[in-house]
Design a protein around this motif. Sequence first.
Motif, PDB file in Angstrom:
ATOM      1  N   ARG A 267       0.837  -1.216   0.000  1.00 52.39           N
ATOM      2  CA  ARG A 267       0.000   0.000   0.000  1.00 52.39           C
ATOM      3  C   ARG A 267       0.862   1.253   0.000  1.00 52.39           C
ATOM      4  N   GLN A 268       2.037   1.171   0.620  1.00 49.96           N
ATOM      5  CA  GLN A 268       2.936   2.319   0.594  1.00 49.96           C
ATOM      6  C   GLN A 268       3.487   2.536  -0.809  1.00 49.96           C
ATOM      7  N   ARG A 269       3.780   1.429  -1.507  1.00 51.86           N
ATOM      8  CA  ARG A 269       4.302   1.552  -2.872  1.00 51.86           C
ATOM      9  C   ARG A 269       3.207   1.954  -3.849  1.00 51.86           C
ATOM     10  N   THR A 270       2.030   1.375  -3.672  1.00 49.83           N
ATOM     11  CA  THR A 270       0.902   1.675  -4.554  1.00 49.83           C
ATOM     12  C   THR A 270      -0.306   1.980  -3.675  1.00 49.83           C
ATOM     13  N   PRO A 271      -0.533   3.251  -3.342  1.00 43.75           N
ATOM     14  CA  PRO A 271      -1.630   3.606  -2.432  1.00 43.75           C
ATOM     15  C   PRO A 271      -2.992   3.194  -2.980  1.00 43.75           C
ATOM     16  N   ASP A 272      -3.956   3.095  -2.074  1.00 40.69           N
ATOM     17  CA  ASP A 272      -5.302   2.673  -2.445  1.00 40.69           C
ATOM     18  C   ASP A 272      -5.881   3.530  -3.560  1.00 40.69           C
ATOM     19  N   HIS A 273      -5.701   4.850  -3.462  1.00 44.61           N
ATOM     20  CA  HIS A 273      -6.305   5.727  -4.472  1.00 44.61           C
ATOM     21  C   HIS A 273      -5.716   5.468  -5.851  1.00 44.61           C
ATOM     22  N   GLN A 274      -4.440   5.058  -5.895  1.00 44.65           N
ATOM     23  CA  GLN A 274      -3.819   4.742  -7.182  1.00 44.65           C
ATOM     24  C   GLN A 274      -4.380   3.442  -7.749  1.00 44.65           C
ATOM     25  N   VAL A 275      -4.564   2.449  -6.881  1.00 42.27           N
ATOM     26  CA  VAL A 275      -5.152   1.178  -7.322  1.00 42.27           C
ATOM     27  C   VAL A 275      -6.542   1.412  -7.911  1.00 42.27           C
ATOM     28  N   LEU A 276      -7.344   2.226  -7.228  1.00 38.58           N
ATOM     29  CA  LEU A 276      -8.710   2.465  -7.692  1.00 38.58           C
ATOM     30  C   LEU A 276      -8.737   3.347  -8.934  1.00 38.58           C
ATOM     31  N   SER A 277      -7.832   4.286  -9.021  1.00 45.05           N
ATOM     32  CA  SER A 277      -7.752   5.118 -10.231  1.00 45.05           C
ATOM     33  C   SER A 277      -7.376   4.268 -11.440  1.00 45.05           C
ATOM     34  N   GLN A 278      -6.451   3.335 -11.247  1.00 43.37           N
ATOM     35  CA  GLN A 278      -6.053   2.453 -12.350  1.00 43.37           C
ATOM     36  C   GLN A 278      -7.200   1.556 -12.803  1.00 43.37           C
ATOM     37  N   ALA A 279      -8.138   1.287 -11.891  1.00 40.82           N
ATOM     38  CA  ALA A 279      -9.309   0.477 -12.246  1.00 40.82           C
ATOM     39  C   ALA A 279     -10.392   1.308 -12.918  1.00 40.82           C
ATOM     40  N   GLY A 280     -10.226   2.632 -12.954  1.00 38.11           N
ATOM     41  CA  GLY A 280     -11.179   3.485 -13.652  1.00 38.11           C
ATOM     42  C   GLY A 280     -11.986   4.412 -12.772  1.00 38.11           C
ATOM     43  N   PHE A 281     -11.707   4.435 -11.463  1.00 37.81           N
ATOM     44  CA  PHE A 281     -12.471   5.278 -10.554  1.00 37.81           C
ATOM     45  C   PHE A 281     -11.938   6.703 -10.521  1.00 37.81           C
ATOM     46  N   GLU A 282     -12.845   7.630 -10.245  1.00 42.31           N
ATOM     47  CA  GLU A 282     -12.483   9.019  -9.986  1.00 42.31           C
ATOM     48  C   GLU A 282     -12.442   9.234  -8.473  1.00 42.31           C
ATOM     49  N   PRO A 283     -11.318   9.693  -7.911  1.00 42.75           N
ATOM     50  CA  PRO A 283     -11.274   9.974  -6.470  1.00 42.75           C
ATOM     51  C   PRO A 283     -12.025  11.259  -6.140  1.00 42.75           C
ATOM     52  N   LEU A 284     -12.807  11.198  -5.067  1.00 43.14           N
ATOM     53  CA  LEU A 284     -13.601  12.355  -4.647  1.00 43.14           C
ATOM     54  C   LEU A 284     -13.179  12.888  -3.280  1.00 43.14           C
ATOM     55  N   GLY A 285     -12.096  12.340  -2.723  1.00 42.80           N
ATOM     56  CA  GLY A 285     -11.572  12.909  -1.490  1.00 42.80           C
ATOM     57  C   GLY A 285     -11.867  12.091  -0.252  1.00 42.80           C
ATOM     58  N   ARG A 286     -11.170  12.474   0.813  1.00 44.51           N
ATOM     59  CA  ARG A 286     -11.325  11.829   2.126  1.00 44.51           C
ATOM     60  C   ARG A 286     -12.146  12.734   3.035  1.00 44.51           C
ATOM     61  N   HIS A 287     -13.001  12.097   3.835  1.00 40.28           N
ATOM     62  CA  HIS A 287     -13.875  12.829   4.755  1.00 40.28           C
ATOM     63  C   HIS A 287     -13.679  12.230   6.150  1.00 40.28           C
ATOM     64  N   GLU A 288     -13.260  13.078   7.090  1.00 42.78           N
ATOM     65  CA  GLU A 288     -12.820  12.611   8.399  1.00 42.78           C
ATOM     66  C   GLU A 288     -13.762  13.063   9.514  1.00 42.78           C
ATOM     67  N   PHE A 289     -13.866  12.205  10.522  1.00 41.64           N
ATOM     68  CA  PHE A 289     -14.749  12.457  11.657  1.00 41.64           C
ATOM     69  C   PHE A 289     -14.039  11.986  12.925  1.00 41.64           C
ATOM     70  N   SER A 290     -14.297  12.654  14.023  1.00 42.59           N
ATOM     71  CA  SER A 290     -13.670  12.300  15.283  1.00 42.59           C
ATOM     72  C   SER A 290     -14.734  12.219  16.370  1.00 42.59           C
ATOM     73  N   VAL A 291     -14.630  11.198  17.200  1.00 41.20           N
ATOM     74  CA  VAL A 291     -15.603  10.980  18.274  1.00 41.20           C
ATOM     75  C   VAL A 291     -14.850  10.754  19.578  1.00 41.20           C
ATOM     76  N   GLU A 292     -15.159  11.533  20.597  1.00 45.53           N
ATOM     77  CA  GLU A 292     -14.561  11.321  21.910  1.00 45.53           C
ATOM     78  C   GLU A 292     -15.150  10.060  22.532  1.00 45.53           C
ATOM     79  N   HIS A 293     -14.270   9.205  23.022  1.00 41.50           N
ATOM     80  CA  HIS A 293     -14.740   7.931  23.597  1.00 41.50           C
ATOM     81  C   HIS A 293     -13.934   7.609  24.847  1.00 41.50           C
ATOM     82  N   ARG A 294     -14.631   7.083  25.832  1.00 40.50           N
ATOM     83  CA  ARG A 294     -13.987   6.621  27.066  1.00 40.50           C
ATOM     84  C   ARG A 294     -14.139   5.112  27.147  1.00 40.50           C
TER      85      ARG A 294
END
Length: 274
Positions: free
Chosen positions: A184-211
Amino acid sequence: MAHEVRFEPGLYRGTADYYDRFRLPYPDAMIADLVHRAAPSGQGRLLDLACGTGQLSFPLRDRFAQVWSVDAEADMTELVRAKAVAADAPHIRAVTADAEELHADPAQFELIVIGNAFHRLDRARVAQHACTWLRPGGHLALCWSNSPWVGDQDWQRALAALLHTWQHTLGAATRVPSDWNRSRQRTPDHQVLSQAGFEPLGRHEFSVEHRWTIPDIAGHIRSTSFLPPSVLSDHAPAFDTALTTELTRHTPLTEAVSFAYDLFRKPTSKVSHE
């Protein structure tokens, strides 16, 4: 593409009950954001690959006429079936199959989700299949969450060290390949999916406080591939004692749990080939 690391089959065998009880759910805000961006019609199909016990299938189920929940572990899909009955959700179809070997018709899904599992699959093969299975304009989401032993707090470092010790003590250090992330470091996920024909639309992050509580962390560990119940076996009481002794020194066990999804789209003009 670089050679993919191979994970042995059956690593999660016997973990389903723990997985369902102790894995933290994806936050409602993340599910709502994914639905907003993917904009399912309400009449289409969802494919949840390597679904576990349905951590994505169930919160997304009301947006689809049919849900395919696919996992290689029969324990997982049996629990999905039981949960679907309990939730009065007959449109959830649990399928026991490797993601790479799943048989599905072209262009029949509106959304494909993969939760914390893409790195364990033959990424190029699954990406190619997924692009074929999606209808034009359909979306694929790689969903992620971090584990309690990944972090810089004292209790997280202590937990990581304890797990490392017990993996070696129980001869389980090689259950997960040490170089699992190299490809995955050599060929990141977004590169694998782009090579398969996908368009990347970005990463969306969320954080939740948990105990966390110590019993919850003990249950979460039993949901993993590296220290499942089959590995802990008769050593489970000793492990729990060691875990309690170590973590009691560091309470409270709080963290900001990170969740994210990477969204991709199959272009409307894409013609997929396998």
